[in-house]
Scaffold this active site. Sequence first.
Site, short mmCIF file in Angstrom:
data_model
loop_
_atom_site.label_atom_id
_atom_site.label_comp_id
_atom_site.label_asym_id
_atom_site.label_seq_id
_atom_site.Cartn_x
_atom_site.Cartn_y
_atom_site.Cartn_z
N GLU A 35 0.82 -1.21 0.00
CA GLU A 35 0.00 0.00 0.00
C GLU A 35 0.86 1.27 0.00
O GLU A 35 0.54 2.24 -0.68
CB GLU A 35 -0.94 0.00 1.21
CG GLU A 35 -2.07 -1.02 1.12
CD GLU A 35 -3.02 -0.75 -0.03
OE1 GLU A 35 -3.09 0.41 -0.50
OE2 GLU A 35 -3.69 -1.69 -0.47
N TYR A 118 -6.19 6.62 4.53
CA TYR A 118 -6.42 5.62 3.48
C TYR A 118 -5.64 4.34 3.78
O TYR A 118 -6.20 3.23 3.72
CB TYR A 118 -6.02 6.14 2.09
CG TYR A 118 -5.93 4.99 1.11
CD1 TYR A 118 -7.09 4.45 0.57
CD2 TYR A 118 -4.70 4.40 0.81
CE1 TYR A 118 -7.03 3.34 -0.27
CE2 TYR A 118 -4.64 3.30 -0.03
CZ TYR A 118 -5.79 2.77 -0.56
OH TYR A 118 -5.74 1.67 -1.38
N ASP A 136 -10.12 5.33 -2.56
CA ASP A 136 -9.03 5.91 -3.32
C ASP A 136 -9.61 6.63 -4.54
O ASP A 136 -10.85 6.75 -4.67
CB ASP A 136 -7.98 4.85 -3.72
CG ASP A 136 -8.49 3.91 -4.81
OD1 ASP A 136 -9.72 3.90 -5.10
OD2 ASP A 136 -7.66 3.18 -5.38
#
Length: 300
Positions: A35, A118, A136
């Site tokens: 990520e 996020y 996102d």
Amino acid sequence: MPIDTVRLLGWFDSEERDLPWRRPGVTGWQILMSEIMLQQTPVSRVAPIWEQWVERWPVPSKMAASSQAEVLRAWGKLGYPRRALRLHMCAGVLAAEHGDVVPQDVDTLLGLPGIGAYTARAVACFAYGQRVPVVDTNVRRVVARAVHGAAEPGNPSTTRDLADVEALLPRTTARAARYSAALMELGALICTAKNPACLLCPLPECSWIEAGRPAYTGPAKKVQKFAGTDRQVRGKLMSVLRESEGPVERATLDVVWLSDPGQRDRALHSLLLDGLVEQTESGLFALAGEGDAASPPVRV
């Protein structure tokens, strides 16, 4: 308009990309690495580097035992190298305070260095299957079109965006986690920013299509350029230091950008401020953590 869960998940079952971090046996730490790497960087560039990192640093303590410079060198040309430094710092905290394991809940994840809203939700969802909204750019675009009938999402709003996706998630935890991945995949492969493949979309209903695909009427989007920017100069300076075996003289850095010495100096100064580069007492320059190296200046 809700998004058809059955159709979306059925499409994802057959069209899901075989990404290495989606395979069985991948840990929360390895999902976290993916990520961080995937922020502003395409999958095709991330995948081979991620696989190298998993082999080299399978657990946080392995990375924590490495120097900042080692991590920056391994980061290579993924861009935005501050992400690598933050991940190294995070690895140290995970090793020292969390038993070498990435936490499962969003609040604890948010307390880790370098982990934003996020990333915390993405790790909780994709690594641990939790029912949390993950938003996102791709997800925002799908929701804008399918639910709100707009060609493009408006300005980001954490509260609104999370509420939009939360309302769409299936109630079952396992289905919700897979739904989040499917929604993101739909935006990446079908409901793209340019030339969306609407004829291939699995959703039987879409507010944007029903409205006649109205054009985006908001302010013109800024096109991010790279050539000639401070970011390009920073990248060239970092390349010299990554490829060197120790601190280098200022002259070695100066030759990478002769067209605008002022811009080069500004870029170097910003690298020093960001902690990516260090200057030794004798005036040499090195990657973070190598400023005290006793090596002679290296000419590359």
